[in-house]
Design an enzyme around this catalytic site. Structure first.
Site, mmCIF file in Angstrom:
data_model
loop_
_atom_site.group_PDB
_atom_site.id
_atom_site.type_symbol
_atom_site.label_atom_id
_atom_site.label_comp_id
_atom_site.label_asym_id
_atom_site.label_seq_id
_atom_site.Cartn_x
_atom_site.Cartn_y
_atom_site.Cartn_z
ATOM 1 N N TYR A 202 -46.333 45.333 -8.976
ATOM 2 C CA TYR A 202 -47.103 44.191 -9.856
ATOM 3 C C TYR A 202 -47.905 44.900 -10.886
ATOM 4 O O TYR A 202 -48.780 44.296 -11.326
ATOM 5 C CB TYR A 202 -48.027 43.197 -9.028
ATOM 6 N N TYR B 103 -56.138 38.985 -10.712
ATOM 7 C CA TYR B 103 -56.550 38.850 -9.257
ATOM 8 C C TYR B 103 -58.151 39.375 -9.144
ATOM 9 O O TYR B 103 -58.002 39.618 -7.843
ATOM 10 C CB TYR B 103 -55.502 39.353 -8.459
ATOM 11 N N GLY C 121 -42.643 43.805 -0.459
ATOM 12 C CA GLY C 121 -42.830 44.264 -1.892
ATOM 13 C C GLY C 121 -43.868 45.451 -2.028
ATOM 14 O O GLY C 121 -43.695 46.657 -2.117
ATOM 15 N N ARG C 122 -45.146 45.080 -1.921
ATOM 16 C CA ARG C 122 -46.302 45.912 -2.309
ATOM 17 C C ARG C 122 -46.232 46.990 -1.216
ATOM 18 O O ARG C 122 -46.333 48.186 -1.827
ATOM 19 C CB ARG C 122 -47.461 44.947 -2.039
ATOM 20 N N GLY D 121 -45.576 40.408 2.293
ATOM 21 C CA GLY D 121 -47.227 39.988 2.506
ATOM 22 C C GLY D 121 -48.018 41.052 3.105
ATOM 23 O O GLY D 121 -49.114 40.870 2.779
ATOM 24 N N CYS E 23 -57.876 42.442 -27.478
ATOM 25 C CA CYS E 23 -59.066 41.635 -27.788
ATOM 26 C C CYS E 23 -59.156 40.487 -26.803
ATOM 27 O O CYS E 23 -58.917 39.285 -27.223
ATOM 28 C CB CYS E 23 -58.564 41.255 -29.181
HETATM 29 C C1 LIG Z 1 -43.756 38.166 -3.792
HETATM 30 C C2 LIG Z 1 -42.898 37.930 -2.542
HETATM 31 C C3 LIG Z 1 -42.623 38.824 -1.576
HETATM 32 C C4 LIG Z 1 -43.387 40.268 -1.500
HETATM 33 O O1 LIG Z 1 -44.745 40.132 -1.190
HETATM 34 P P1 LIG Z 1 -45.520 41.342 -1.218
HETATM 35 O O2 LIG Z 1 -47.061 40.983 -0.823
HETATM 36 O O3 LIG Z 1 -45.432 42.202 -2.501
HETATM 37 O O4 LIG Z 1 -44.848 42.030 0.195
HETATM 38 C C5 LIG Z 1 -41.885 38.459 -0.518
HETATM 39 N N1 LIG Z 1 -41.134 37.258 -0.542
HETATM 40 C C6 LIG Z 1 -41.536 36.265 -1.380
HETATM 41 C C7 LIG Z 1 -40.495 34.947 -1.502
HETATM 42 C C8 LIG Z 1 -42.216 36.581 -2.472
HETATM 43 O O5 LIG Z 1 -42.376 35.640 -3.374
#
Ligand SMILES: *Cc1c(COP(=O)(O)O)cnc(C)c1O
Length: 422
Positions: free
Chosen positions: A375, A318, A277-278, A239, A346
């Site tokens: 993403y 988003y 992730g991000r 996150g 379209c």
């Molecule tokens: C999407 C997700 C993440 C990664 O979130 P980021 O914002 O990309 O770091 C981590 N854990 C869970 C359970 C997720 O669904």
């Protein structure tokens, strides 16, 4: 340093001119930088090198096996949310003992796959899932290690569609039911309680919600231990936000995040698990696209690109901002033009940006969307029968296609006329 930058008037990915990739592979195409993946993983993991921690990259952000293998080589684990992602992670060489399985709707089939692989932990999100996992484990003669994903009822995340830690969200065990859930799990022979898990949202731009969550869960860990449970791990989720280049607040640097987390957890005596992730993949990729038409309608200037919302859906989904730049550096003096940057799909929602200031662009010019490594390709679709966007990995002066662009025949191959029409 940035690995997507100008040299001699044109943009490179590391040591490869983007125009070369566009000519060889075609556009639109995602281009990734090995060096950026490595640097981001390192920046994050090194903060925690002096504590017991597992960094489990969130596969859903960018799930190409070449990306996963790049991270696996550095010791990274994986956070998966489906059987498919689990197979990806294993295929890329991420060891099962570094894989955590998240998600609200794991099927029995996915549980079987994960149990037979011997993954590190299941993040369980409901009592129904707990029952199913217990039955599946007993049936297979194994024991499933679990954490409950608890919902701390804390608001975080850059957009309502990526906020996950509020009571009204579908995620996790309700805060007031957590202790009851642990008591129930403790009585099951197919379940071994290992830890506690949270994930409160995505693109979070301040430390405060993380800190409040850790403190809240820290108290819960104390209560669970008092009730006799063994809590060895604390999964703080992912996150952490990243800068997208707009005027939005700059999220905390991973080292500040790390310092806060270490301070907040120093007395908890837990192995920390992270699911970034991000933060790992976002800035590691760009979407490279070509202008099909620069169209002026009298009221607006449209840049109609060959990339569309099906290739990069974040702006439509988003309202996300992506920095857009011309691949050829503009000359010293030019008048910026305000463009509405759109795709050919379209849908009016197929709009990447409105009134974006860019150097004057012509048909055939190349542009990049920055910070598209997370993403982006992972959420791409074939809407409008636009073949899935390919992906290229750059490594120094080398580049290779890591996902091919399917042909329309490839797309049609999976479709059938029913017998009454054949
Ligand atoms: C999407 C997700 C993440 C990664 O979130 P980021 O914002 O990309 O770091 C981590 N854990 C869970 C359970 C997720 O669904």
């Amino acid at each position: 340093m940035r690995h997507f930058d100008f040299k001699d008037g044109e943009m490179y990915a590391e040591d490869v001119p983007l125009s070369q990739i566009a000519a060889a592979v075609g556009t639109p195409v995602y281009v990734y930088s090995t060096a950026t993946f490595e640097r981001h993983y390192k920046v994050f993991s090194e903060v925690f090198s002096d504590v017991e921690a597992l960094v489990a990259y969130s596969v859903k952000a960018n799930s190409n096996i070449a990306v996963l293998a790049t991270l696996a080589k550095m010791g990274c684990g994986a956070d998966v949310v489906s059987g498919g992602e689990l197979i990806r992670a294993l295929t890329a060489g991420i060891p099962a003992e570094k894989i955590v399985f998240s998600g609200v709707g794991k099927t029995v089939e996915e549980m079987r796959l994960a149990l037979s692989s011997g993954i590190r932990i299941f993040n369980v999100e409901s009592l129904q899932e707990l029952d199913a996992l217990n039955r599946t484990a007993l049936d297979m003669g194994v024991v499933a290690p679990i954490a409950f994903r608890v919902n701390p009822d804390i608001s975080a995340g850059g957009h309502e569609k990526i906020s996950t830690g509020k009571a009204e969200n579908k995620f996790g065990i309700a805060w007031h039911s957590a202790e009851e859930a642990y008591a129930r799990a403790a009585a099951m022979d197919g379940i071994r309680i290992d830890g506690v898990d949270v994930h409160i949202g995505s693109q979070i731009d301040s430390l405060d919600p993380f800190r409040r969550t850790i403190d809240k869960v820290g108290d819960l860990i104390g209560r669970l231990r008092s009730a006799g449970h063994t809590i060895k791990s604390f999964d703080i989720g992912g996150g952490l936000g990243i800068p997208y280049g707009n005027n939005a607040k700059i999220p905390p640097h991973p080292s500040d995040y790390g310092a806060m987390v270490k301070e907040a957890t120093k007395d908890l005596d837990v192995e920390l698990i992270f699911e970034p992730g991000r933060m790992v993949s976002g800035n590691s990729g760009v979407l490279l696209s070509r202008v099909i038409y620069a169209k002026a309608t009298g009221t607006r200037n449209f840049l109609i690109l060959d990339a569309a919302m099906n290739d990069l859906i974040r702006p439509a989904l988003y309202d996300a901002y992506h920095d857009i730049e011309a691949v050829r550096a503009p000359g010293a003096d030019f008048d910026e033009t305000l463009y509405d940057v759109v795709g050919p799909v379209c849908e009016t929602g197929d709009t990447f940006a409105r009134s974006r200031a860019l150097p004057p662009m012509s048909d055939g010019d190349l542009v990049v969307f920055h910070t598209a490594g997370a993403y982006g390709a992972a959420q791409a679709s074939q809407y409008n029968t636009r073949p899935l966007v390919p992906e290229v990995m750059v490594n120094g002066e080398h580049y290779e296609v890591i996902r091919e662009r399917p042909t329309v025949e490839d797309i049609l191959k999976t479709e059938r006329l029913p017998s009454w029409l054949a």
